[in-house]
Design a protein around this motif. Structure first.
Motif, PDB file in Angstrom:
ATOM      1  N   LYS A 177      26.593 -40.521 -20.084  1.00  0.00           N
ATOM      2  CA  LYS A 177      26.441 -41.352 -18.115  1.00  0.00           C
ATOM      3  C   LYS A 177      26.771 -40.885 -16.877  1.00  0.00           C
ATOM      4  O   LYS A 177      25.646 -40.474 -16.188  1.00  0.00           O
ATOM      5  CB  LYS A 177      27.486 -42.147 -18.670  1.00  0.00           C
ATOM      6  CG  LYS A 177      27.110 -43.020 -18.874  1.00  0.00           C
ATOM      7  CD  LYS A 177      28.957 -44.416 -19.392  1.00  0.00           C
ATOM      8  CE  LYS A 177      28.352 -45.310 -20.879  1.00  0.00           C
ATOM      9  NZ  LYS A 177      29.757 -46.070 -20.749  1.00  0.00           N
ATOM     10  N   ALA A 178      27.746 -39.186 -17.504  1.00  0.00           N
ATOM     11  CA  ALA A 178      26.982 -38.125 -15.708  1.00  0.00           C
ATOM     12  C   ALA A 178      26.187 -37.821 -15.642  1.00  0.00           C
ATOM     13  O   ALA A 178      25.771 -37.236 -14.588  1.00  0.00           O
ATOM     14  CB  ALA A 178      28.567 -37.282 -16.274  1.00  0.00           C
ATOM     15  N   CYS A 179      25.218 -37.634 -16.633  1.00  0.00           N
ATOM     16  CA  CYS A 179      23.877 -36.551 -16.492  1.00  0.00           C
ATOM     17  C   CYS A 179      22.381 -37.318 -16.396  1.00  0.00           C
ATOM     18  O   CYS A 179      21.598 -37.047 -16.128  1.00  0.00           O
ATOM     19  CB  CYS A 179      23.779 -35.712 -18.014  1.00  0.00           C
ATOM     20  SG  CYS A 179      24.809 -34.824 -18.199  1.00  0.00           S
ATOM     21  N   ILE A 180      23.048 -38.783 -15.901  1.00  0.00           N
ATOM     22  CA  ILE A 180      21.627 -39.868 -15.790  1.00  0.00           C
ATOM     23  C   ILE A 180      22.551 -40.293 -13.924  1.00  0.00           C
ATOM     24  O   ILE A 180      23.415 -39.929 -13.337  1.00  0.00           O
ATOM     25  CB  ILE A 180      21.348 -40.756 -16.911  1.00  0.00           C
ATOM     26  CG1 ILE A 180      22.881 -42.001 -17.060  1.00  0.00           C
ATOM     27  CG2 ILE A 180      21.344 -40.517 -18.001  1.00  0.00           C
ATOM     28  CD1 ILE A 180      22.846 -43.224 -17.713  1.00  0.00           C
ATOM     29  N   ASP A 181      21.192 -40.808 -13.420  1.00  0.00           N
ATOM     30  CA  ASP A 181      21.571 -41.321 -12.118  1.00  0.00           C
ATOM     31  C   ASP A 181      21.987 -42.921 -12.423  1.00  0.00           C
ATOM     32  O   ASP A 181      22.339 -43.474 -13.709  1.00  0.00           O
ATOM     33  CB  ASP A 181      19.939 -42.257 -11.732  1.00  0.00           C
ATOM     34  CG  ASP A 181      19.994 -42.705 -10.523  1.00  0.00           C
ATOM     35  OD1 ASP A 181      21.285 -43.436  -9.529  1.00  0.00           O
ATOM     36  OD2 ASP A 181      19.516 -41.718  -9.622  1.00  0.00           O
ATOM     37  N   PRO A 182      22.555 -43.385 -11.164  1.00  0.00           N
ATOM     38  CA  PRO A 182      23.994 -44.606 -12.090  1.00  0.00           C
ATOM     39  C   PRO A 182      23.509 -45.751 -11.686  1.00  0.00           C
ATOM     40  O   PRO A 182      24.065 -46.060 -12.027  1.00  0.00           O
ATOM     41  CB  PRO A 182      25.469 -43.875 -10.440  1.00  0.00           C
ATOM     42  CG  PRO A 182      25.301 -42.836  -9.501  1.00  0.00           C
ATOM     43  CD  PRO A 182      23.794 -41.354 -10.447  1.00  0.00           C
ATOM     44  N   LYS A 183      22.724 -45.458 -10.240  1.00  0.00           N
ATOM     45  CA  LYS A 183      21.509 -46.632 -11.411  1.00  0.00           C
ATOM     46  C   LYS A 183      21.432 -47.138 -12.283  1.00  0.00           C
ATOM     47  O   LYS A 183      21.104 -48.469 -12.090  1.00  0.00           O
ATOM     48  CB  LYS A 183      20.389 -46.415  -9.724  1.00  0.00           C
ATOM     49  CG  LYS A 183      21.161 -45.995  -8.555  1.00  0.00           C
ATOM     50  CD  LYS A 183      19.440 -46.453  -7.718  1.00  0.00           C
ATOM     51  CE  LYS A 183      19.668 -46.013  -6.439  1.00  0.00           C
ATOM     52  NZ  LYS A 183      18.498 -45.961  -5.566  1.00  0.00           N
ATOM     53  N   ALA A 184      21.514 -46.783 -13.145  1.00  0.00           N
ATOM     54  CA  ALA A 184      21.269 -46.937 -15.006  1.00  0.00           C
ATOM     55  C   ALA A 184      22.146 -47.871 -15.604  1.00  0.00           C
ATOM     56  O   ALA A 184      22.193 -48.508 -15.930  1.00  0.00           O
ATOM     57  CB  ALA A 184      20.844 -45.435 -15.301  1.00  0.00           C
ATOM     58  N   PHE A 185      23.470 -48.384 -15.026  1.00  0.00           N
ATOM     59  CA  PHE A 185      24.516 -48.464 -15.673  1.00  0.00           C
ATOM     60  C   PHE A 185      24.209 -49.996 -15.118  1.00  0.00           C
ATOM     61  O   PHE A 185      25.130 -51.100 -16.035  1.00  0.00           O
ATOM     62  CB  PHE A 185      25.727 -48.258 -15.161  1.00  0.00           C
ATOM     63  CG  PHE A 185      26.319 -47.277 -15.067  1.00  0.00           C
ATOM     64  CD1 PHE A 185      26.619 -47.092 -16.415  1.00  0.00           C
ATOM     65  CD2 PHE A 185      27.103 -46.219 -13.895  1.00  0.00           C
ATOM     66  CE1 PHE A 185      26.794 -45.302 -16.548  1.00  0.00           C
ATOM     67  CE2 PHE A 185      27.166 -44.738 -14.480  1.00  0.00           C
ATOM     68  CZ  PHE A 185      26.754 -44.474 -16.238  1.00  0.00           C
ATOM     69  N   ALA A 186      23.781 -50.696 -14.017  1.00  0.00           N
ATOM     70  CA  ALA A 186      23.429 -52.301 -14.758  1.00  0.00           C
ATOM     71  C   ALA A 186      22.424 -52.731 -13.691  1.00  0.00           C
ATOM     72  O   ALA A 186      21.205 -51.992 -14.025  1.00  0.00           O
ATOM     73  CB  ALA A 186      24.196 -52.415 -13.523  1.00  0.00           C
TER      74      ALA A 186
END
Length: 575
Positions: A205-214
């Motif tokens: 999760k740290a290696c991806i854009d935070p917008k991918a969470f929801a």
């Protein structure tokens, strides 16, 4: 979503919004686990002081002691779901022969009494509430008790494993809470790879854009709030890359090491990894200075601190510019203070030494906090510069001169510190080889500033301060300043004046006509004549030499003027 018909019961999921600059806030996820079937259903589970008693129609025939608590249970209910208890029950039948209950002591049960309460409730057909805070200990306890599918379909291992995996994959905040709960079952959580799986989930999760969470609409607000609250001092681009730092900094050292290793394996930029380690170290160091270590016995706290610092040094990314020189110096200071392994210290010193050519003076500033200490820690700079000097002979002169200029900028900054000792100033001034400076002018300025800030030094101490300065490496302006500087030790001034006399005498001789061959001899004799003046006081002698130098300077100026006039006349005659 996991339904009642599957291994899990009903579930409630809370939305994840940041709280106080962290994504660890919000309503926790929870799960209610129901066993598919039970050989015996309990009417109630009551506690009397340190005894837990299961109420059923049949009398209890099994006592399980966990820590200070005793559980009065039924063998049929427990051994039907626990392979470990089944083996112990069949191995020890002596209690049955005497007509008393069989007693089993569980000394190392993961999660202790709290986990066993949930296990008992599950074995008797009761529902149990599971969250991120207790799922890891419960899963470890179920594994310890061997509650496998071989004994009963839908046993506790498979159910806790399913919810554990769900939390790791779906929830950022719950993953950290799982890691926190693993602290109480450390060895089991590592053996069962719970820590590694959580670390891999965090790394992913740290290696991806935070917008991918929801969903896009919810997550835009989530990201903006996170960036504004958690990293107000960073620009948007920096914040979007470092949003995970604050949460990772809550982990204890062994879990943090595992997370960093997972992040490295996923190809995270070394600069970000280095920044995260620095961020964690600042948080950890603030906890130490705040006195939180008082909760731990002193000898254990010191050992933990040493292990922590050594672990940080080992995990530092090796790529160039991945960590700042200033952070490494602070880490070195911590290591020296806590007396860590000498090999780790040497490794860190060498790394900093190799970075000096790219450092600025500000990078070398590491503050002290003692009232009698210098403002900045000079000792670690001395260590690092001396380490660099060991390798300087292999480097080209321009490279070494870069570090020489760095020291010439650092020395004046620390020279004004009244707590700086003569030995430390001298050690730093003399640490580099002679070829590290094209000129000693800046070194002289730093020495003069030190003497001005320390007016009560003895003659011997002042001589030591100026020991690294050499006459022939000073510019003409600097030499003239030396002649008039009353702060310098008399020995240095006298030597420099005599050398200046010799230099001027040679210049005068060179300017005079070759028709007077005795001139050079007479001049040198006049200069050296004054070397033996034992009857004069040092100050009187300095004064006399100073006058002689001034006179010789006037003569030299006159000769130079005559020389220029003669050259002009020769040019006119040629024309």
């Amino acid at each position: 979503m996991i339904t009642d018909g599957a291994a899990m019961g009903r579930k409630s999921v809370g939305k994840e919004y940041p709280s106080h600059g962290s994504v660890l806030g919000g309503k926790p996820n929870r799960c209610v686990i129901h066993p598919l079937q039970s050989s015996m259903v309990a009417e109630a589970l009551e506690r009397r002081n340190k005894d837990w008693i299961v109420r059923t129609k049949d009398a209890t025939d099994l006592i399980v002691q966990v820590g200070d608590f005793s559980f009065h249970l039924h063998k049929l209910a427990m051994v039907s779901k626990s392979g470990y208890l089944r083996r112990l029950a069949f191995a020890e039948r002596s209690g049955e022969e005497n007509g008393s209950s069989l007693k089993i002591i569980l000394e190392d049960l993961p999660g202790g009494t709290k986990s066993f309460e949930l296990v008992v409730s599950f074995c008797y057909g009761g529902k149990i509430d599971v969250t991120a805070t207790n799922i890891a200990p419960l899963y470890c306890a179920a594994t310890f008790l061997e509650m496998t599918e071989d004994l009963q379909q839908g046993n506790l291992i498979s159910k806790t494993e399913a919810f554990l995996s769900y939390l790791m994959l779906s929830s950022w905040k719950d993953t950290f809470q799982i890691l926190k709960s693993c602290e109480s079952v450390s060895s089991w959580s590592k053996e069962l790879l719970i820590v590694k799986r959580c670390s891999d989930a965090i790394a992913w999760k740290a290696c991806i854009d935070p917008k991918a969470f929801a969903t896009l609409e919810e997550d835009e607000a989530f990201c903006l709030t996170l960036l504004a609250n958690s990293h107000g001092n960073l620009n948007v681009e920096e914040s979007s890359e470092k949003w995970w730092f604050e949460d990772v900094s809550t982990l204890r050292i062994d879990h943090f090491v595992q997370v960093i290793e997972s992040i490295k394996s996923r190809g995270m930029k070394s600069e970000l990894v280095g920044s995260c380690i620095a961020h964690w170290t600042v948080k950890w160091f603030s906890r130490i200075t705040s006195g939180f270590d008082n909760l731990t016995p002193k000898h254990l706290a010191q050992k933990l601190q040493r292990i922590t610092i050594e672990s940080l040094i080992k995990m530092l990314p090796m790529e160039k510019n991945s960590v700042s020189c200033n952070f490494l110096l602070h880490l070195l200071k911590l290591g020296l203070t806590k007396q860590i392994n000498s090999e780790a210290l040497s490794k860190l010193e060498r790394r900093i030494a190799f970075m000096l050519e790219e450092c600025s003076v500000q990078d070398l500033l590491v503050k002290n906090y003692g009232s009698k200490d210098t403002t900045y820690d000079v000792g670690i700079i001395i260590r690092v510069v001396k380490t660099y000097a060991l390798f300087a002979l292999k480097y080209s002169e321009p490279r070494v001169c870069i570090v020489g200029r760095l020291m010439d900028g650092y020395l004046p900054l620390i020279a004004k510190d009244t707590n700086l000792t003569v030995d430390d100033f001298k050690s730093l001034a003399e640490a580099l080889p002679t070829n590290a400076r094209y000129s000693d002018d800046n070194l002289y300025k730093a020495m003069d500033m030190y003497l001005l800030a320390h007016p009560n030094l003895t003659e011997e101490e002042r001589t030591n301060v100026c020991g690294a300065m050499q006459y022939h490496r000073l510019s003409q302006d600097a030499r003239q300043h030396v002649m008039k500087n009353d702060r310098l030790p008399l020995k240095i001034v006298r030597e420099f004046m005599l050398l200046e006399q010799v230099k001027m005498a040679r210049s005068i001789t060179a300017c005079e006509s070759n028709d007077h061959p005795r001139t050079k001899t007479r001049t040198i004799m006049k200069v050296t004549k004054g070397l033996d003046r034992g009857c004069l006081t040092p100050k009187r002698e300095i004064s006399m030499i100073r006058k002689e130098v001034e006179n010789m300077k006037m003569q030299l100026d006159q000769l130079q003027t005559c020389k220029v006039k003669l050259q002009r006349q020769v040019k006119r005659c040629i024309k």
